[in-house]
Scaffold this motif. Structure first.
Motif, PDB file in Angstrom:
ATOM      1  N   GLY A 126       0.811  -1.212   0.000  1.00 55.33           N
ATOM      2  CA  GLY A 126       0.000   0.000   0.000  1.00 55.33           C
ATOM      3  C   GLY A 126       0.841   1.258   0.000  1.00 55.33           C
ATOM      4  N   LYS A 127       2.051   1.169  -0.563  1.00 56.41           N
ATOM      5  CA  LYS A 127       2.963   2.304  -0.587  1.00 56.41           C
ATOM      6  C   LYS A 127       3.409   2.595  -2.019  1.00 56.41           C
ATOM      7  N   LYS A 128       4.085   3.734  -2.193  1.00 50.09           N
ATOM      8  CA  LYS A 128       4.669   4.116  -3.472  1.00 50.09           C
ATOM      9  C   LYS A 128       5.789   5.109  -3.201  1.00 50.09           C
ATOM     10  N   ILE A 129       6.582   5.410  -4.232  1.00 48.67           N
ATOM     11  CA  ILE A 129       7.558   6.485  -4.084  1.00 48.67           C
ATOM     12  C   ILE A 129       6.827   7.816  -4.240  1.00 48.67           C
ATOM     13  N   GLY A 130       7.400   8.871  -3.717  1.00 51.44           N
ATOM     14  CA  GLY A 130       6.737  10.168  -3.767  1.00 51.44           C
ATOM     15  C   GLY A 130       6.637  10.773  -5.154  1.00 51.44           C
ATOM     16  N   PRO A 131       7.743  10.872  -5.897  1.00 57.20           N
ATOM     17  CA  PRO A 131       7.670  11.487  -7.238  1.00 57.20           C
ATOM     18  C   PRO A 131       6.725  10.718  -8.157  1.00 57.20           C
ATOM     19  N   ASP A 132       5.934  11.449  -8.933  1.00 56.86           N
ATOM     20  CA  ASP A 132       4.989  10.789  -9.847  1.00 56.86           C
ATOM     21  C   ASP A 132       4.941  11.507 -11.188  1.00 56.86           C
ATOM     22  N   SER A 157       6.029  18.445  -1.469  1.00 60.93           N
ATOM     23  CA  SER A 157       6.158  17.740  -0.192  1.00 60.93           C
ATOM     24  C   SER A 157       6.672  16.318  -0.342  1.00 60.93           C
ATOM     25  N   ASP A 158       6.472  15.710  -1.518  1.00 57.34           N
ATOM     26  CA  ASP A 158       6.848  14.309  -1.681  1.00 57.34           C
ATOM     27  C   ASP A 158       7.781  14.080  -2.869  1.00 57.34           C
ATOM     28  N   ASN A 159       8.481  15.123  -3.313  1.00 59.03           N
ATOM     29  CA  ASN A 159       9.428  14.942  -4.414  1.00 59.03           C
ATOM     30  C   ASN A 159      10.714  14.301  -3.891  1.00 59.03           C
ATOM     31  N   SER A 160      11.691  14.112  -4.769  1.00 59.58           N
ATOM     32  CA  SER A 160      12.939  13.456  -4.360  1.00 59.58           C
ATOM     33  C   SER A 160      13.651  14.227  -3.262  1.00 59.58           C
ATOM     34  N   TYR A 161      13.626  15.540  -3.353  1.00 60.45           N
ATOM     35  CA  TYR A 161      14.316  16.359  -2.355  1.00 60.45           C
ATOM     36  C   TYR A 161      13.758  16.099  -0.962  1.00 60.45           C
ATOM     37  N   LYS A 162      12.433  16.000  -0.857  1.00 57.07           N
ATOM     38  CA  LYS A 162      11.796  15.856   0.452  1.00 57.07           C
ATOM     39  C   LYS A 162      11.778  14.403   0.944  1.00 57.07           C
ATOM     40  N   THR A 163      11.922  13.433   0.043  1.00 55.87           N
ATOM     41  CA  THR A 163      11.793  12.037   0.470  1.00 55.87           C
ATOM     42  C   THR A 163      13.099  11.254   0.446  1.00 55.87           C
ATOM     43  N   VAL A 164      14.202  11.857  -0.004  1.00 55.39           N
ATOM     44  CA  VAL A 164      15.469  11.127  -0.007  1.00 55.39           C
ATOM     45  C   VAL A 164      15.970  10.959   1.429  1.00 55.39           C
ATOM     46  N   THR A 264       8.985   6.219   1.680  1.00 57.42           N
ATOM     47  CA  THR A 264       7.810   5.922   0.865  1.00 57.42           C
ATOM     48  C   THR A 264       6.606   6.713   1.364  1.00 57.42           C
ATOM     49  N   VAL A 265       5.585   6.785   0.536  1.00 60.95           N
ATOM     50  CA  VAL A 265       4.347   7.479   0.911  1.00 60.95           C
ATOM     51  C   VAL A 265       3.179   6.525   0.701  1.00 60.95           C
ATOM     52  N   GLU A 266       2.058   6.819   1.346  1.00 60.05           N
ATOM     53  CA  GLU A 266       0.878   5.967   1.250  1.00 60.05           C
ATOM     54  C   GLU A 266       0.262   6.055  -0.149  1.00 60.05           C
ATOM     55  N   GLU A 267      -0.191   4.912  -0.644  1.00 65.34           N
ATOM     56  CA  GLU A 267      -0.934   4.860  -1.900  1.00 65.34           C
ATOM     57  C   GLU A 267      -2.398   4.644  -1.545  1.00 65.34           C
ATOM     58  N   ALA A 268      -3.169   5.738  -1.586  1.00 64.72           N
ATOM     59  CA  ALA A 268      -4.577   5.650  -1.212  1.00 64.72           C
ATOM     60  C   ALA A 268      -5.336   4.776  -2.210  1.00 64.72           C
ATOM     61  N   PRO A 269      -6.084   3.766  -1.720  1.00 66.89           N
ATOM     62  CA  PRO A 269      -6.755   2.840  -2.643  1.00 66.89           C
ATOM     63  C   PRO A 269      -8.068   3.367  -3.218  1.00 66.89           C
TER      64      PRO A 269
END
Length: 938
Positions: A126-132, A157-164, A264-269
């Motif tokens: 139920g997760k994913k990487i931030g950048p999309d 908030s969830d780009n590579s800079y913020k999630t690395v 990682t960030v949540e992947e809302a279903p």
């Protein structure tokens, strides 16, 4: 001929990189050196580096010889970050390792993993990487990180800079540092303490200048990829954190990222979307400002030009063509972890908008089939504009960001700017929730007048963004070459000086991707522009974006669809301008094998192409032009004597099988290789999974009163190829098909003169259209007679043949593949019991093109407890007979298969020839899917 220092560089790296991974020939330099941008630079040499050790040694050589190096991931970059006239280092092969952390809170990725591939790894958690980014199905993690690519939902908030969380990086002198490893950090501090100290000093310089520090904070509140991520010098004190965050968005100008660990960030279903139409672009932007405080995951603005570009597309909402010229839309999506939360979000959004004057009523839909159609509008803009552009023109795609409160005013100014410079088709769209807008228009870079117009536009555009709005010239596409000369204009002298100091500190010899991100040449953005020379109407719409490459079976062997088109454009240019040149002769000679012979022509590239280009059809058209009178006469003779030809093939297979059993695999393999060698690769290559010949098809008596009838057309391949040595079930495919049909209570009808019938695909794929057409017409007549003019469905067990039949035969015939026939026509006729085994499943390219891969998996899961669908295996590369004549294509396409199916007992597919290659390169036997159905059903 390489000159110094490139000759010395080649000789030095050849000591640790095999020469077959160092390219200096003109065709591959041209093809491999092309990216998705409007720039063309041809490298001196291209290197495929497969691991970290090779990068470390290669950079040591480059540093010593002062040879510039550019790193290439997927080459989908839009701004020229991945082209060079020096050394290009590709990371497409290898670099696929990953690790998921505890609770899937983090994931460690090497740079060669496709973005959506990372999300597939995380999906079960139920997760994913931030950048999309929009190119997530094609771009690599290395490019996502190097460009700080974001997308529709991740915002700032969830780009590579913020999630690395950590990185392994190789600096310009070949030094490796791992920011997650205390020992590595300590060693780096000893040998490169001056870099850490320099970063501390740069941070102090900024923090001592309160106005500059505040400006940096303000500039990065909105999306910004112009220049370096100097917010790292404000946000962090630890020099290692500063270093790894400076690497984000540095476009390969500061070092090479060998590994990155993301939070990682949540992947809302649960998701729901609504298309909101507003009277003006200002009204839409005002609404976008409002959604920033609401539970909205994305809000995509599309102006009237955007909507106009997709009018008439099947499946889109009706009435788009009746909207006023000023109308603008906002496509809003909300996501949640539960259905109740989703409904609450929708209610909150609707309540907030209750007083907004919309052009038409709208409603949120949480049905995937409905909201997917809405998102087709957003996804179709680039494709539509690309398809409308005149031949020979390029597509320019740029993105900017503004303070959200000024978005409406800025959007109107951009529209006025387009009009002032004569760009009449220039849709404006983008991630309005983040103040991020994109625009796209076509541009002729072959005309000096047009280049001057573009230069004037860029000057006015950059002044507008920087002087009036203090916005971001590049929001998420990376600075690249197009904006590099304007970085100081956006940031000012003080910040630009900091950026130059960063470059000098980390790349003192300026060997990493020169000309990118910062460029002192004010005309740098209008130099080395790429012409798209008219070549063939089948491919002239190609934008060279590279979205096709990830599904191409020859991508790691020779060329991809983009590269085939790039090379052919250059060949056509030279035929016009230098018909007698040696360069042309070299390209044409190489093109025969690199482009024509090793193309699987599976057309899986077409669904990935924004412009709908089908390189498979294009290559077949070239083969047709190449087919001389002799080839057509031979094909015609085979078509006229098809039954005899097939009998001879079947007898030959049986004879070779008996020889194999008598002499053994080693003798047969060595003898086959020798024969292939002395015939200059003309003789087909034998392999241990070659089948024996087929056997005569026998049917039980039919019952005239039975209403359940089906015409069964066994393909010529299925009729004449029996089981291989690896098969424990010694039946032929037709025997298994007939068994399943009889279980379902069907009477089976075989067409008359079956032995002489063929769908014609084998001829068509080689460009032998006359023979193909002859066999198509013969088959059509036979099937019409057997089916009582389409009254009964027609079944063919070989999916490539069935697809060709659908494309060429009378549409009144009901043509079905076993997957859809069993699920649709035999529902309730068979009782399934899940078999206690683990199986592998391969959806052929034809199954994918017919949209049946989901149904294939559904059918397999009805029959077996565990079903494994290997990732990244699209077309197997057998391509009719190329598995025999060009076995290296099949081997390359399936090189990642064996490991993924190591726990499987058996595999299943829907093409007998594909199953030969799958068995050979997996280590397990592959059967037709009908064998599984027969075993699991009563």
């Amino acid at each position: 001929m390489l000159t110094s220092p490139y000759k010395e560089f080649y000789e030095a790296i050849a000591a640790f990189i095999p020469k077959n991974r160092i390219y200096t020939d003109p065709l591959r330099l041209l093809a491999y050196g092309t990216d998705a941008s409007v720039y063309r630079l041809t490298p001196q040499l291209v290197v495929d580096a497969l691991d970290e050790a090779e990068i470390v040694q290669l950079m040591g050589v480059a540093d010593r010889l002062r040879v510039p190096v550019t790193f290439r991931a997927a080459g989908t970059s839009l701004s020229g970050q991945a082209v060079t006239d020096s050394v290009l280092v590709r990371i497409g092969q290898g670099w696929k390792n990953w690790r998921v952390g505890e609770q899937a809170e983090k994931i460690t990725l090497q740079p060669g993993i496709i973005g959506s591939g990372a999300n597939k790894i995380l999906a079960e958690f139920g997760k994913k990487i931030g950048p999309d980014p929009a190119s997530i199905d094609s771009c690599f993690i290395g490019g996502i990180f190097a460009n700080n690519a974001s997308g529709m939902c991740c915002g700032t908030s969830d780009n590579s800079y913020k999630t690395v969380l950590s990185t392994r990086m190789v600096l310009s002198d070949g030094t490796l540092v791992d920011t997650a490893d205390a020992k590595s950090r300590a060693a780096f501090a000893k040998t490169h303490g001056h870099i850490l100290e320099g970063l501390k000093n740069l941070r102090k310089k900024i923090m001592d200048d309160a106005a500059l520090a505040d400006r940096i904070r303000r500039k990065f509140k909105i999306k910004n990829t112009t220049g370096y991520s100097i917010n790292a010098l404000v946000d962090y004190e630890d020099p290692f954190e500063i270093l790894q965050h400076l690497m984000v968005g540095s476009e390969g100008t500061l070092g090479f990222i060998a590994e990155v660990t993301y939070r990682t960030v949540e992947e809302a279903p649960f998701k729901a979307s609504a298309l909101m139409l507003l009277p003006t672009i200002t009204a839409a932007c005002d609404l976008a400002s409002a959604v920033a405080t609401l539970p909205v995951s994305s809000a995509e603005l599309m102006d009237r030009a955007s909507l106009r570009s997709v009018e008439g597309t099947p499946g889109l909402p009706e009435g788009l063509d009746t909207l006023d010229d000023a109308v603008c839309s906002l496509l809003v999506e909300t996501r949640a972890s539960t259905k109740e939360e989703l409904d609450k979000n929708i209610a909150t959004i609707n309540d907030a908008f209750k007083d907004v004057q919309f052009v038409r009523p709208h409603a949120f839909t949480d049905k995937a089939e409905e909201y997917s159609k809405l998102w087709l509008i957003r996804k179709g803009i680039l494709a539509s504009v690309g398809g409308m552009r005149p031949v020979g023109t390029s597509i320019v795609i740029e993105d900017v960001a503004f303070p959200l409160e000024r978005l409406g005013e800025a959007a109107a100014d951009l529209q006025a700017l387009f009009a002032r410079h004569g760009y009449t088709v220039a849709p404006l769209f983008g991630h309005a929730r983040d103040g991020n807008l994109h625009f796209v228009f076509w541009q002729d870079f072959g005309s000096p007048t047009e280049v001057a117009r573009y230069a004037a536009f860029m000057d006015d555009f950059c002044k507008l963004i920087t002087e009036k709005y203090d916005g971001s010239l590049k929001a998420e596409h990376g600075t690249g070459r197009n904006v590099a000369p304007f970085v100081e204009m956006e940031w000012g002298a003080a910040a630009y000086s900091i950026m130059k100091s960063i470059k000098e500190l980390l790349d003192p010899k300026s060997i990493l991707n020169p000309g990118v991100l910062m460029n002192s040449d004010p005309q740098g953005h209008i130099k080395n522009l790429k012409p798209l020379y008219p070549a063939d109407e089948l491919v002239d719409k190609c934008m060279e974006c590279g979205f096709c490459e990830s599904v191409c079976p020859s991508r790691d062997l020779t060329l991809t669809p983009r590269q085939r088109i790039t090379a052919y454009r250059e060949i056509c240019r030279l035929r016009e301008t230098a018909p007698d040149s040696k360069e042309l002769k070299k390209l044409e000679k190489q093109y025969e094998y690199m482009a024509k012979a090793t193309c699987a022509a599976d057309s899986l590239c077409r669904p990935r192409c924004p412009a709908g280009v089908d390189t498979g059809v294009f290559i077949k058209s070239l083969r047709k032009k190449d087919a001389g009178n002799l080839s057509n006469k031979i094909a015609g003779s085979i078509a006229d004597h098809f039954a005899g030809t097939c009998r001879a093939m079947s007898l030959a297979l049986t004879g070779v099988d008996k020889l194999h059993r008598a002499l053994g695999s080693t003798f047969m393999e060595n003898g086959s290789r020798l024969l292939r060698c002395i015939t200059f690769n003309k003789a087909p290559l034998w392999n241990k999974d070659m089948p024996t010949g087929g056997s005569k098809i026998r049917l039980p008596e039919t019952h005239s009163a039975n209403p359940k009838r089906v015409v069964y057309f066994p393909s010529c391949i299925a009729r004449n190829m029996g089981p291989g040595e690896e098969h424990t079930d010694r039946r032929t495919e037709p025997e298994a098909v007939i068994s399943v049909l009889l279980k379902g209570g069907y009477d089976v009808i075989l067409p008359k003169n079956l032995d002489k019938l063929c769908c014609g695909m084998a001829f068509a794929s080689k460009g032998l259209s006359d023979a193909a057409h002859k066999k198509e017409k013969e088959l059509e007549a036979a099937l019409k007679e057997a089916s009582n003019n389409g009254q009964y469905p027609v079944l063919c067990e070989t999916s490539p043949c069935l697809l060709h039949m659908k494309q060429t035969l009378d549409p009144s015939l009901i043509l079905m593949e076993p997957i859809e026939f069993i699920l649709e026509k035999m529902d309730g006729c068979l009782k399934f019991t899940k078999l206690p085994k683990t199986i592998a499943l391969h959806a052929t390219c034809s199954v994918r093109k017919m949209g049946l891969e989901g149904k294939l998996e559904k059918l397999a899961k009805m029959c077996a407890e565990n079903v494994i669908v290997p990732d990244g295996i699209n077309c197997c590369g057998w391509a009719g007979d190329r598995g025999f004549t060009h076995p290296e294509l099949n081997e390359s396409a399936l090189k990642g298969l064996r490991m993924q199916v190591s726990t499987c007992e058996v595999g299943y597919s829907s093409s007998r020839t594909c199953q030969i290659g799958l068995s050979l390169h997996s280590g397990i036997p592959y059967y037709s899917i009908v064998f599984l159905v027969d075993e699991a059903s009563v």
